[in-house]
Design an enzyme around this catalytic site. Structure first.
Site, PDB file in Angstrom:
ATOM      1  N   ASP A 195       0.844  -1.193   0.000  1.00 39.14           N
ATOM      2  CA  ASP A 195       0.000   0.000   0.000  1.00 39.14           C
ATOM      3  C   ASP A 195       0.879   1.242   0.000  1.00 39.14           C
ATOM      4  O   ASP A 195       2.036   1.194  -0.417  1.00 39.14           O
ATOM      5  CB  ASP A 195      -0.941  -0.036   1.213  1.00 39.14           C
ATOM      6  N   HIS A 243      -3.928   6.065   3.315  1.00 42.16           N
ATOM      7  CA  HIS A 243      -4.626   4.849   2.916  1.00 42.16           C
ATOM      8  C   HIS A 243      -4.082   3.612   3.616  1.00 42.16           C
ATOM      9  O   HIS A 243      -4.832   2.813   4.189  1.00 42.16           O
ATOM     10  CB  HIS A 243      -4.495   4.715   1.394  1.00 42.16           C
ATOM     11  N   SER A 455     -11.374  -0.793  -0.630  1.00 38.65           N
ATOM     12  CA  SER A 455     -10.095  -0.805   0.073  1.00 38.65           C
ATOM     13  C   SER A 455     -10.274  -1.140   1.543  1.00 38.65           C
ATOM     14  O   SER A 455      -9.373  -1.694   2.178  1.00 38.65           O
ATOM     15  CB  SER A 455      -9.411   0.561  -0.040  1.00 38.65           C
TER      16      SER A 455
END
Length: 693
Positions: A195, A243, A455
């Site tokens: 990520d 994220h 996600s």
């Protein structure tokens, strides 16, 4: 103090904006097999000007290490012929591919021609991006790209609101953690988070990061041990939502939280797992060389599970035969296949475009790195990286309605992709609260934020996969996948009324992972001995007399066991256990049926767990005579017993000692003796006849 509501709104906006890259796409078709004989390799076209660009070169399959080394050496020859520098970045002998940085605008074409002259067969040669490399990646001195200025993070406390842990509850993660705390010992498991880089000093990750298994791949796809490179907060904070931090918090965030409205939750599915921080995202771009580096790193460091909540850029859908995309697609496909061969389970997100992944026809998001995506680009037959790859688990996003029903997230801005063939499994991904890096006390990071997207759904599945691996450390990636899908709960999901199938195998189930298909206790044998334990025989259906010893032998996951019925005994063990007890049937005067119930308890004391074993054994206890010797079994001839048998005369009941020692039946021995006598007489007669002649 910062307006926390605005932070939440901005964070959600950032998630929606990142749908193109961070969140992953998926389509139904399986990836094409490697081409074993490529007469004409697929080669990208020349650029209009020289610049420092990265290229993927894939040898035709099968290939070997010697051919790969020869192909690498050829790079210097091509560079010399072009009069422009070129450099091998990283080679992967495991699947016959490597990356090169070169300045010449015609490097791909020139290399393919030179390779053909040297007899090196290629599958494809092509650039991995549609723009030159970043300034800090430039190794050959040509034109490069300057990244945009970094943003500055804000400060403040945690973000509160409605119950952001609803997802943990609907998949049973809260009950699973209670079971683990009381009854289940988990083996160590590390989950790779491919990520944007976890903010490792966030309070939720204290002691959770496996630094030896962590790396950064964002500089030309070369592993970098610099911890600042893999920490997004220190190296690149353009991604406002952080994220990776949010994703990692769902998988294995550590701390118990309380929101301002009084909701209590634990911030992850499996807080006993460790996290490998494998950074593959820079400024929301996830290029093939970054992803290949991350997958290869995971495989070579024996990381059993990876979460990849993204789509490889710059193309939302890669066309395997298109010269500008073939090489990038092929190298990622090979890397994923290699990782799977090395028992890495790859879990990916389905992305957030409200798109039917079984019937993708157009793409208006690509390329993502030029600032000028092509509108309505035809992509029929295109492949998503990662979701379109065979063997990966593609996860859709489920939301909870006000009435508690679970349906596909259909928000017009970030609704979950769907597809009967494309989706493997479903998980909560709407309005999920997890770790968010806000400045806390003494320079530490703290706080949470809400986010929506596939996600957020994928890490719920990765966390459950970690539970399964922790309970079954011997499981392969295929076995983890099989159990994930077998235990998914279709009944909790509402069937789509619009034909947009999103459920896959059903809703991922964390509670089932710790209660069903558990390592089981095993009852190996239930036996008796009539000679004090010198010899043992199966008890089921047996006839026993007098004093005997009865035992049960247990193994597997046994921790304790009991015998009940004809005998009563118990014991404790740790993977092996034998319980035995002596019993005396000497006082019996008639035959009686007896029962022994055996229970072997596994490690999990949860009443819903399926790890215990039971057995029920029936046998006959026979009476003994006055002398205490066993009564011989008599064939049922339909006649009344004789006077000796009725009175229990020992001389009539007991066989001769020398015969009883043989274990043979008396009547059989008599018959054999008679036969021997007849044979002997015949032999004498024959000898006499011969003598008379």
């Amino acid at each position: 103090m910062r307006d926390l509501t605005r932070v939440t709104q901005k964070a959600l906006s950032a998630i929606a904006a990142m749908c193109i890259s961070l969140g992953g796409f998926s389509i139904a078709q399986a990836a094409s097999p490697e081409q074993s004989d490529v007469a004409t390799p697929i080669v990208s076209e020349a650029w209009s000007e020289d610049a420092s660009r990265n290229y993927a070169i894939n040898l035709a399959q099968p290939s070997d290490a010697d051919t790969l080394k020869q192909a690498e050496t050829l790079v210097a020859q091509v560079a010399q012929n072009e009069g422009k520098p070129a450099k091998v970045l990283k080679a992967y002998a495991s699947f016959g591919s490597f990356f090169v940085q070169a300045e010449s605008k015609s490097f791909a074409k020139d290399y393919a021609q030179t390779a053909a002259q040297q007899g090196i067969k290629l599958h494809s040669v092509g650039d991995t991006r549609q723009v030159p490399v970043r300034d800090d990646e430039n190794l050959v001195g040509g034109k490069s790209t300057t990244p945009k200025a970094h943003e500055t993070p804000g400060s403040g406390g945690g973000i509160s609101g409605r119950d952001g842990a609803w997802g943990m509850k609907v998949i049973g993660a809260d009950k699973a953690k209670e079971t683990i705390a009381k009854d289940v010992k988990l083996s160590p498991v590390t989950v790779g988070v491919l990520d944007s880089g976890i903010v490792e000093n966030h309070e939720d990750f204290a002691g959770q990061i496996d630094t030896a298994a962590s790396t950064s791949c964002i500089t030309n796809g070369i592993p970098d041990s610099d911890p600042d490179k893999r920490n997004q907060l220190k190296y690149d904070i353009k991604d406002y939502m952080y994220h990776a931090t949010h994703v990692a918090g769902i998988i294995a965030g550590k701390n118990l939280k309380k929101s301002g409205l009084g909701f209590t939750y634990e911030s992850s599915v499996d807080p006993q797992a460790k996290l490998a921080n494998i950074r593959v995202v820079y400024h929301n771009e996830i290029y093939p060389e970054y992803v290949v580096c991350g997958l290869d790193w995971s495989a070579d460091h024996d990381i059993p599970i990876v979460n990849a909540s993204f789509s490889v850029t710059p193309w939302a859908y890669w066309m395997p035969d298109e010269p500008s995309q073939a090489a990038g697609y092929e190298v990622v496909r090979r890397a994923a296949e290699y990782a799977q061969r090395r028992n890495v389970l790859i879990i990916v997100s389905a992305m957030n475009d409200n798109t039917d992944l079984d019937n993708v026809t157009e793409d208006s998001y690509s390329p993502s790195d030029t600032g000028n995506p092509i509108p309505n680009r035809p992509v029929k037959g295109g492949k998503s990286l990662m979701g379109g790859l065979p063997g990966v688990i593609t996860v859709s996003n489920v939301q909870q309605n006000a009435d508690g029903t679970l349906v596909r997230c259909d928000n017009p801005n970030y609704g979950s992709n769907y597809g009967k063939k494309a989706i493997t499994i479903a998980a909560p991904g709407t309005y999920i609260e997890s770790a968010y890096p806000l400045f806390g006390q003494a320079g530490t990071m703290a706080g949470t934020a809400y986010a929506t997207g596939t996600s957020m759904a994928a890490p719920h599945v990765a966390g459950v996969a970690a539970l399964i691996k922790g309970i079954h450390p011997e499981y392969t990636a295929d076995q983890i996948r099989e159990q994930l899908l077998a235990q998914a709960d279709m009944s909790k999901l509402q069937a789509p009324t619009d034909g947009k199938e999103y459920r896959g195998a059903g809703l991922v189930d964390a509670y089932a992972a710790v209660t069903r298909n558990q390592p089981k206790a095993v009852i190996d044998a239930v036996e008796y001995s009539a000679d004090g334990g010198a010899t043992w025989h199966g008890l089921s259906g047996a006839s026993v007399r007098g004093k005997v010893r009865i035992r049960a032998v247990m193994s597997g996951a046994v921790t304790s066991g009991t015998l009940s019925g004809a005998v009563s005994a118990s014991g404790k063990g740790n993977g092996s256990l034998t319980i035995q007890h002596d019993v005396d049937f000497s006082e019996l005067t008639t035959s009686t049926k007896q029962h022994v119930a055996v229970t072997a308890l596994g490690r999990n004391n949860n009443p819903d767990a399926d790890d215990d074993a039971t057995a029920s054994v029936t046998f006959t206890a026979e009476p003994t005579g006055d002398s205490g010797q066993p009564t011989p079994n008599k064939p049922d001839d339909g006649k009344r017993p004789n006077a000796n048998e009725q009175t229990g005369d020992a001389s009539a009941q007991q066989p001769k000692p020398e015969l009883s020692k043989t274990g043979a039946d008396v009547s059989v021995m008599i018959a054999v003796s008679v036969m021997l006598a007849v044979v002997a007489a015949g032999a004498m007669h024959v000898r006499r006849m011969k003598a008379d002649r």
